[in-house]
Every structure is written in structure tokens, then in C-alpha cells.
Motif scaffolding. Structure first.
Motif, PDB file in Angstrom:
ATOM      1  N   GLN A  46       0.818  -1.209   0.000  1.00  0.00           N
ATOM      2  CA  GLN A  46       0.000   0.000   0.000  1.00  0.00           C
ATOM      3  C   GLN A  46       0.856   1.266   0.000  1.00  0.00           C
ATOM      4  O   GLN A  46       0.486   2.268  -0.595  1.00  0.00           O
ATOM      5  N   ASP A  47       2.007   1.188   0.677  1.00  0.00           N
ATOM      6  CA  ASP A  47       2.898   2.346   0.789  1.00  0.00           C
ATOM      7  C   ASP A  47       4.342   1.853   0.821  1.00  0.00           C
ATOM      8  O   ASP A  47       4.880   1.544   1.887  1.00  0.00           O
ATOM      9  N   ASN A  50       6.867   2.859   3.541  1.00  0.00           N
ATOM     10  CA  ASN A  50       6.520   2.635   4.948  1.00  0.00           C
ATOM     11  C   ASN A  50       7.731   2.054   5.689  1.00  0.00           C
ATOM     12  O   ASN A  50       7.940   0.862   5.737  1.00  0.00           O
TER      13      ASN A  50
END
Length: 125
Positions: A46-47, A50
Motif C-alpha cells: 500500500q505504501d 513505509n
């Protein structure tokens, strides 16, 4: 069978790994770390930047590497070490977390999970 086609059910542990209590603790802790790796990998999908998730995965592989080394589970230790090395590059911003890198991490997690399952079959009871 491991990904290379080797029969892992015939793996002989050292005397420490043959101790049912130690083996049970290793299996439980390894399973926790493997679950965390999968969860954190999804966060990275998703990222990719991160950093907390990258560090968490690194720590999980590092711990599995240490535990496997303590029990002379050399193949598990080697795989965890290689992934740890890749993750260290990502932690130091020398490697981007691409879908291919994440896939390799998850494949390594699956490999280790297969080994843990094999170890579980050697646990009495």
C-alpha cells in the motif's frame, strides 16, 4: 517438499531442535513472525515507503535467523539471512520496495513457513 524439490520432512535437527519444548517454542515464535511478515508486506504494498513496516519485517527475519541458527537449522537460517540482507538495503534506502521485491519477501516467508510446518510434524504429541 521445499521449492527446490527436496524432501524437507527428512531434515534431522540437532539435539536442541529435538527437544520438544524448544522446538515447540521455536515453532510458535516463528509462526508469529511469519504472520507479522505477511501483514507488514501488505502494508508495504500500500505504501512502499513505509519505513516502520520495512523495519518490522527486517526484525522478524532477523529473529527467525537467530533462532534457526541456535537450532542448527541451516537452510532456514540462510534464507532468513539473505532476506535480511535485502531488507537492510531497503532500510538504508539503497533498494526500493517494488512489487518484485515484495513478492520475493513473501516467497521467502512461504519457504520458511513450509520448513516450520515440517518441524511441526517432528514434534511429538
Amino acid at each position: 517438499m521445499d521449492p527446490a524439490g527436496n524432501n524437507i520432512a527428512t531434515v534431522e535437527p540437532n539435539a536442541l531442535a529435538a527437544d520438544p519444548e524448544l522446538l515447540g517454542e521455536f515453532i510458535a515464535e516463528a509462526r508469529e513472525h511469519l504472520t507479522a511478515i505477511e501483514f507488514q508486506a501488505l502494508a508495504i504494498e500500500q505504501d512502499p515507503s513505509n519505513r516502520d513496516a520495512i523495519h518490522a519485517i527486517f526484525r522478524a527475519f532477523h529473529t527467525i535467523k537467530g533462532l534457526a541458527g541456535f537450532l542448527d537449522l541451516n537452510a532456514m537460517q540462510a534464507v532468513a539471512h539473505e532476506v535480511e540482507t535485502v531488507l537492510d538495503l531497503a532500510r538504508n534506502e539503497q533498494l526500493r520496495m517494488t512489487p518484485e521485491v515484495i513478492d520475493a519477501i513473501l516467497e521467502s516467508k512461504d519457504f520458511l513457513n513450509t520448513w516450520v510446518a515440517a518441524m511441526e510434524t517432528m514434534t511429538p504429541g
